[in-house]
Design a protein around this motif. Structure first.
Motif: not given
Length: 192
Positions: A84-95
């Motif tokens: 969910h959090k990853l999706s909230g960042r457009g599907g891309r994030a750093t750890p």
């Protein structure tokens, strides 16, 4: 007085144990709850008790639906939260971004990412901006699982709130906002 009428604490009559002013038509569990407690607690405000009790019961109902959706999509709660959090960042994030979003230590996020990567729900790739870093990307499979679990809860929310008109939904949202401003410590109409 008939068998289906009772006297409320103020001496007025109420049908089926419902307090005066209870809506005509279908009654819910809370109507009975309020009727049970009014004789015991004569100062109980039936509207406040009814509203708070319904909010609690609705929260429990939606939590059950969400938990069942996680079972249906073979997700643990922490896995869903990470997707969910990853999706909230457009599907891309750093750890480290995910760790901050999840309010977790970076080492805790690493363990979560390992499990989700093994299941093919995300992948880690070297950052295009900085080769020393890693980016976490949602896979198509991960997005489908996350959306599927989200849709189950969303469908139930629409089903429940579909009994209200668009105007009533806007009014409900506004009333709940005013209550939450007070709950969150803000000032609503000069009262805290």
């Amino acid at each position: 007085m008939t068998l289906d009428e009772t006297k409320s604490p103020d001496g007025s009559r109420a049908r089926d144990g419902a307090p005066d002013g209870a809506p005509d038509g279908p009654r819910d569990w809370t109507d009975g709850h309020v009727a049970q407690w009014l004789p015991v607690l004569p100062d109980l405000n039936p509207d406040i008790e009814g509203a708070v009790t319904r909010i609690k019961r609705l929260t429990v109902h939606l939590r059950r639906v969400r938990e069942q959706s996680l079972v249906d999509f073979d997700l643990e709660r922490h896995e869903f939260d990470t997707l969910h959090k990853l999706s909230g960042r457009g599907g891309r994030a750093t750890p480290s971004e995910l760790a901050a979003d999840l309010d977790l230590a970076p080492a805790s996020v690493t363990g979560r990412l390992d499990g989700l990567e093994r299941r093919g729900l995300l992948r880690r790739t070297p950052s295009k901006k900085d080769r020393r870093r890693v980016d976490v990307e949602l896979t198509e499979s991960g997005r489908a699982v996350w959306l599927g679990a989200m849709d189950v809860l969303g469908d139930e929310e629409y089903r429940l709130l579909g009994v209200l008109s668009e105007k009533e939904r806007a009014q409900l949202s506004d009333m709940l906002r005013r209550i939450m401003v007070v709950a969150e410590g803000g000032d609503a109409g000069g009262r805290n």
